[in-house]
Design a protein around this motif. Structure first.
Motif, PDB file in Angstrom:
ATOM      1  N   ILE A  32     -58.914 -83.785 -47.425  1.00  9.93           N
ATOM      2  CA  ILE A  32     -59.936 -84.567 -48.136  1.00  9.93           C
ATOM      3  C   ILE A  32     -59.686 -84.377 -49.625  1.00  9.93           C
ATOM      4  O   ILE A  32     -59.578 -83.239 -50.097  1.00  9.93           O
ATOM      5  N   VAL A  33     -59.675 -85.509 -50.330  1.00  7.39           N
ATOM      6  CA  VAL A  33     -59.384 -85.424 -51.757  1.00  7.39           C
ATOM      7  C   VAL A  33     -60.546 -86.057 -52.542  1.00  7.39           C
ATOM      8  O   VAL A  33     -60.961 -87.162 -52.248  1.00  7.39           O
ATOM      9  N   VAL A  34     -61.096 -85.297 -53.460  1.00  8.71           N
ATOM     10  CA  VAL A  34     -62.143 -85.854 -54.328  1.00  8.71           C
ATOM     11  C   VAL A  34     -61.752 -85.636 -55.774  1.00  8.71           C
ATOM     12  O   VAL A  34     -60.934 -84.769 -56.070  1.00  8.71           O
ATOM     13  N   GLU A  35     -62.347 -86.469 -56.678  1.00  9.99           N
ATOM     14  CA  GLU A  35     -61.950 -86.317 -58.073  1.00  9.99           C
ATOM     15  C   GLU A  35     -63.027 -85.757 -58.965  1.00  9.99           C
ATOM     16  O   GLU A  35     -62.806 -84.905 -59.795  1.00  9.99           O
ATOM     17  N   ARG A  36     -64.268 -86.293 -58.816  1.00 13.34           N
ATOM     18  CA  ARG A  36     -65.337 -85.810 -59.715  1.00 13.34           C
ATOM     19  C   ARG A  36     -66.678 -85.903 -59.003  1.00 13.34           C
ATOM     20  O   ARG A  36     -66.798 -86.488 -57.932  1.00 13.34           O
ATOM     21  N   ASP A  37     -67.688 -85.316 -59.665  1.00 15.88           N
ATOM     22  CA  ASP A  37     -69.060 -85.332 -59.154  1.00 15.88           C
ATOM     23  C   ASP A  37     -69.734 -86.605 -59.681  1.00 15.88           C
ATOM     24  O   ASP A  37     -70.086 -86.667 -60.861  1.00 15.88           O
ATOM     25  N   PRO A  38     -69.898 -87.654 -58.846  1.00 16.21           N
ATOM     26  CA  PRO A  38     -70.454 -88.903 -59.371  1.00 16.21           C
ATOM     27  C   PRO A  38     -71.937 -88.785 -59.741  1.00 16.21           C
ATOM     28  O   PRO A  38     -72.598 -87.817 -59.355  1.00 16.21           O
ATOM     29  N   LEU A  39     -72.413 -89.795 -60.495  1.00 14.95           N
ATOM     30  CA  LEU A  39     -73.837 -89.804 -60.888  1.00 14.95           C
ATOM     31  C   LEU A  39     -74.739 -89.879 -59.657  1.00 14.95           C
ATOM     32  O   LEU A  39     -74.322 -90.357 -58.608  1.00 14.95           O
ATOM     33  N   GLU A  40     -76.005 -89.455 -59.851  1.00 14.96           N
ATOM     34  CA  GLU A  40     -77.001 -89.526 -58.777  1.00 14.96           C
ATOM     35  C   GLU A  40     -77.131 -90.974 -58.303  1.00 14.96           C
ATOM     36  O   GLU A  40     -77.321 -91.884 -59.116  1.00 14.96           O
ATOM     37  N   GLY A  41     -77.017 -91.193 -57.005  1.00 10.70           N
ATOM     38  CA  GLY A  41     -77.139 -92.551 -56.466  1.00 10.70           C
ATOM     39  C   GLY A  41     -78.601 -92.955 -56.305  1.00 10.70           C
ATOM     40  O   GLY A  41     -79.499 -92.109 -56.327  1.00 10.70           O
ATOM     41  N   VAL A  42     -78.845 -94.269 -56.104  1.00 12.84           N
ATOM     42  CA  VAL A  42     -80.241 -94.740 -55.965  1.00 12.84           C
ATOM     43  C   VAL A  42     -80.920 -94.095 -54.761  1.00 12.84           C
ATOM     44  O   VAL A  42     -82.121 -93.805 -54.779  1.00 12.84           O
ATOM     45  N   ASP A  43     -80.161 -93.872 -53.706  1.00 17.38           N
ATOM     46  CA  ASP A  43     -80.764 -93.223 -52.534  1.00 17.38           C
ATOM     47  C   ASP A  43     -81.189 -91.795 -52.868  1.00 17.38           C
ATOM     48  O   ASP A  43     -82.251 -91.337 -52.470  1.00 17.38           O
ATOM     49  N   GLU A  44     -80.373 -91.131 -53.673  1.00 14.05           N
ATOM     50  CA  GLU A  44     -80.724 -89.762 -54.045  1.00 14.05           C
ATOM     51  C   GLU A  44     -81.939 -89.715 -54.968  1.00 14.05           C
ATOM     52  O   GLU A  44     -82.760 -88.804 -54.888  1.00 14.05           O
ATOM     53  N   VAL A  45     -82.040 -90.730 -55.828  1.00 14.41           N
ATOM     54  CA  VAL A  45     -83.206 -90.790 -56.718  1.00 14.41           C
ATOM     55  C   VAL A  45     -84.486 -90.893 -55.860  1.00 14.41           C
ATOM     56  O   VAL A  45     -85.458 -90.168 -56.062  1.00 14.41           O
ATOM     57  N   VAL A  46     -84.452 -91.802 -54.885  1.00 11.05           N
ATOM     58  CA  VAL A  46     -85.626 -91.989 -54.021  1.00 11.05           C
ATOM     59  C   VAL A  46     -85.950 -90.692 -53.278  1.00 11.05           C
ATOM     60  O   VAL A  46     -87.105 -90.254 -53.187  1.00 11.05           O
ATOM     61  N   LEU A  47     -84.918 -90.075 -52.778  1.00  9.16           N
ATOM     62  CA  LEU A  47     -85.111 -88.830 -52.035  1.00  9.16           C
ATOM     63  C   LEU A  47     -85.778 -87.782 -52.921  1.00  9.16           C
ATOM     64  O   LEU A  47     -86.681 -87.068 -52.496  1.00  9.16           O
ATOM     65  N   ARG A  48     -85.316 -87.729 -54.183  1.00  7.17           N
ATOM     66  CA  ARG A  48     -85.889 -86.746 -55.102  1.00  7.17           C
ATOM     67  C   ARG A  48     -87.359 -87.058 -55.372  1.00  7.17           C
ATOM     68  O   ARG A  48     -88.197 -86.179 -55.433  1.00  7.17           O
ATOM     69  N   MET A  49     -87.684 -88.376 -55.510  1.00  5.61           N
ATOM     70  CA  MET A  49     -89.066 -88.734 -55.812  1.00  5.61           C
ATOM     71  C   MET A  49     -90.004 -88.435 -54.649  1.00  5.61           C
ATOM     72  O   MET A  49     -91.202 -88.206 -54.835  1.00  5.61           O
ATOM     73  N   LEU A  50     -89.419 -88.466 -53.456  1.00  6.48           N
ATOM     74  CA  LEU A  50     -90.257 -88.203 -52.290  1.00  6.48           C
ATOM     75  C   LEU A  50     -90.398 -86.710 -51.997  1.00  6.48           C
ATOM     76  O   LEU A  50     -91.250 -86.296 -51.207  1.00  6.48           O
ATOM     77  N   ALA A  51     -89.528 -85.928 -52.643  1.00  4.67           N
ATOM     78  CA  ALA A  51     -89.429 -84.513 -52.264  1.00  4.67           C
ATOM     79  C   ALA A  51     -90.771 -83.780 -52.297  1.00  4.67           C
ATOM     80  O   ALA A  51     -91.106 -83.058 -51.360  1.00  4.67           O
ATOM     81  N   SER A  52     -91.565 -84.011 -53.348  1.00  6.25           N
ATOM     82  CA  SER A  52     -92.760 -83.178 -53.451  1.00  6.25           C
ATOM     83  C   SER A  52     -93.890 -83.647 -52.519  1.00  6.25           C
ATOM     84  O   SER A  52     -94.519 -82.835 -51.850  1.00  6.25           O
ATOM     85  N   GLN A  53     -94.170 -84.974 -52.451  1.00  2.12           N
ATOM     86  CA  GLN A  53     -95.297 -85.447 -51.645  1.00  2.12           C
ATOM     87  C   GLN A  53     -94.914 -85.829 -50.218  1.00  2.12           C
ATOM     88  O   GLN A  53     -95.753 -85.863 -49.331  1.00  2.12           O
ATOM     89  N   GLY A  54     -93.602 -86.205 -50.059  1.00  7.53           N
ATOM     90  CA  GLY A  54     -93.176 -86.643 -48.739  1.00  7.53           C
ATOM     91  C   GLY A  54     -93.509 -88.106 -48.481  1.00  7.53           C
ATOM     92  O   GLY A  54     -93.094 -88.679 -47.488  1.00  7.53           O
ATOM     93  N   VAL A  55     -94.312 -88.728 -49.391  1.00  9.02           N
ATOM     94  CA  VAL A  55     -94.729 -90.107 -49.172  1.00  9.02           C
ATOM     95  C   VAL A  55     -94.989 -90.755 -50.534  1.00  9.02           C
ATOM     96  O   VAL A  55     -95.368 -90.072 -51.481  1.00  9.02           O
ATOM     97  N   SER A  56     -94.754 -92.051 -50.597  1.00  9.71           N
ATOM     98  CA  SER A  56     -95.029 -92.745 -51.856  1.00  9.71           C
ATOM     99  C   SER A  56     -95.268 -94.224 -51.586  1.00  9.71           C
ATOM    100  O   SER A  56     -94.768 -94.793 -50.618  1.00  9.71           O
ATOM    101  N   ASP A  57     -96.032 -94.833 -52.467  1.00  6.58           N
ATOM    102  CA  ASP A  57     -96.215 -96.279 -52.443  1.00  6.58           C
ATOM    103  C   ASP A  57     -94.842 -96.902 -52.641  1.00  6.58           C
ATOM    104  O   ASP A  57     -94.097 -96.532 -53.550  1.00  6.58           O
ATOM    105  N   ILE A  58     -94.510 -97.881 -51.807  1.00  5.71           N
ATOM    106  CA  ILE A  58     -93.161 -98.444 -51.828  1.00  5.71           C
ATOM    107  C   ILE A  58     -92.837 -99.112 -53.168  1.00  5.71           C
ATOM    108  O   ILE A  58     -91.688 -99.147 -53.606  1.00  5.71           O
TER     109      ILE A  58
END
Ligand code: PHE
Length: 495
Positions: free
Chosen positions: A130-156
């Motif tokens: 497996i070959v990788v080059e760099r650590d890419p920026l946070e993806g949109v899915d990761e942003v959503v995941l982070r926003m949900l982390a504390s409450q577990g739920v959010s208005d869509i």
């Protein structure tokens, strides 16, 4: 217009301040009050036309269990990427699998690493790496995941829709729909003055001039209130008092007599034959081994004996046979209060006499819904020069009228001691029957002559409990004596 509670003005204020519709839940949080308080205040505001209520569908995004795991640890592909970067950006697949420590997520991580273009698998020296080059920026899915982390739920609406779509396709979030009720101001609601209504004007409100800021809530006399159970007299006690008051109003005086009475006064002086069925043990309580020492007026005893045996000077033929003084001396629990009346007459021979008694009597009866072994009788007599049966009917009609019984009748009847005799009866529509109220009549000469009475005596007597039952609508007389607190509390003082 006035607002009935602080909640109502609070809600109007919150709507004005936020300048948008608010859901019930938002109002709960803003005002710090319960959902049911909000609901009732809103419904009152709605009725006054100050707010409108509509429903709104809201969609929420909620983490699944797997999503929750990743929100804490990072997406599997990000973790794999970082692990390989730490080891120089290149790692044989099998080595990576081992180092990743999680077979299940390793395959997923590798799949997404590839799909997101974060890395590639290449054979180098015949070994797949497996070959990788760099650590890419946070993806949109990761942003959503982070926003949900504390409450577990959010208005869509607060989340990036591509991110949500990605996570949802991987089963890391679920979309749930909820219908909420939202409240918004009407024009009237925007204009209304925020004056709270108070139900009670207190001294403080007046003193501080604070009353100007409040409206007065109109008093609703039809509103349900908590029942209160104040201390009160037993209905029977209350009723006895009332009956005595009526007698007194009508010019009668109360008299008393003993509960334990000789047969002489209870029966013989009342010209009740010694073999009368009422004297039987099954009807009357006798005291054993005791007899009256009271029959000292020999003349009276002899006059009564003669009256029973042959009528003496009364104009009657008497009952015949031999009258037994022993039998007359036996003691009983008085079976009626008429003995109180004759005793009194014996001691008060001069007209006029107007006396009554309301007191206890005893009968050897099986206790049931309609009879008691111990109860109260109402008794009265009038002795005067020219009184007649018509007077008796008049007095009783008035007596019952004062008790609230207007429709009574008099029916012919029989008692050993009166002639003529009558019963007063009242019609009870609830049971569709005539109910006997009391017995009455003019005392026979067989009663009055031996006592030395020369004028007519009107007499009547009857049960008290049945009158009270009529008044209270009670079907079972025993309830009057059971001390059933529930009933005593509920029973009305002024039926
Ligand atoms: N003593 C009778 C009873 O107990 C009632 C009554 C009293 C009848 C006076 C006539 C006269 O039922």
């Amino acid at each position: 217009m006035s607002l009935e509670s602080k909640f109502e003005s609070g809600i109007l204020e919150a709507l004005r301040r936020n300048n948008r519709a608010l859901s019930f839940r938002e109002i709960c949080v803003l005002l710090g009050i319960s959902e049911s308080s909000v609901a009732s205040a809103v419904s009152s505001l709605y009725q006054k036309g100050l707010v409108s209520v509509s429903s709104r569908e809201t969609r929420y995004v909620r983490l699944t269990d797997e999503g929750k795991h990743h929100s804490e640890n990072g997406l599997p592909e990000r973790r794999l990427l970082r692990m390989i970067l730490e080891r120089g950006g290149m790692l044989p697949i099998e080595e990576a699998r081992k180092a990743y420590h999680d077979d299940f997520f390793f395959n997923i991580a590798l799949g997404w690493l590839n799909r997101k273009g974060w890395g590639i698998v290449k054979a180098i020296n015949g070994v797949p790496q497996i070959v990788v080059e760099r650590d890419p920026l946070e993806g949109v899915d990761e942003v959503v995941l982070r926003m949900l982390a504390s409450q577990g739920v959010s208005d869509i609406r607060l989340l990036d829709s591509n991110g949500v779509r990605l996570l949802s396709s991987r089963g890391l979030v679920k979309i749930v729909e909820e219908v909420e009720r939202v409240v918004s101001l009407t024009n009237a609601g925007m204009a209304v003055e925020l004056k709270v209504a108070v139900t009670q004007l207190t001294p403080e409100l007046i003193r501080d001039g604070e009353w100007r800021n409040f409206g007065l809530k109109p008093y609703d006399v039809r509103a349900d209130v908590e029942p209160i159970y104040p201390g009160k007299l037993h209905p029977l006690t209350e009723f006895i008092k009332e009956v005595k008051e009526i007698f007194t109003e009508m010019g009668f005086t109360e008299v008393k007599g003993p509960l334990v009475e000789s047969c002489f006064w209870n029966f013989d002086a009342l010209f009740t034959p010694q073999d009368h069925p009422a004297r039987e043990m099954q009807d009357t309580f006798y005291l054993s081994n005791l007899s009256s020492t009271e029959l000292v007026d020999r003349e009276l005893v002899e006059r009564v004996r003669r009256t029973h045996e042959d009528g003496w000077e009364t104009g009657s033929t008497g009952w015949g046979g031999e009258w037994s003084e022993e039998a007359a001396k036996r003691l009983v629990l008085r079976t009626h209060t008429t003995c109180v009346s004759v005793r009194y007459l014996y001691e008060h021979r001069n007209p006029p006499v107007k006396v009554f008694s309301v007191d206890r009597v005893f009968r050897n009866e099986r206790v049931s819904f309609k009879s008691l072994a111990e109860f109260h009788q109402i008794e009265g007599i009038i002795m005067d020069r020219n009184v007649t049966l018509r007077d008796l009917k008049g007095v009783l009609t008035e007596f019952y009228r004062k008790l609230g019984l207007e429709k009574i009748q008099f029916w012919p009847s029989y008692f050993p001691y009166t002639e003529p005799s009558m019963n007063s009866v009242v019609y009870v529509p609830q049971v569709g029957r005539w109910l006997e109220l009391c017995g009455m009549g003019v005392f026979r000469p067989e009663v009055t002559k031996p006592l030395g009475i020369e004028h007519p005596v009107l007499a009547w007597g009857g049960g008290l409990e049945r009158l009270l039952m009529l008044r209270l609508g009670v079907r079972d007389v025993r309830i009057l004596y059971q001390n059933d607190l529930g009933w005593l509390r509920r029973v009305k003082l002024c039926p």
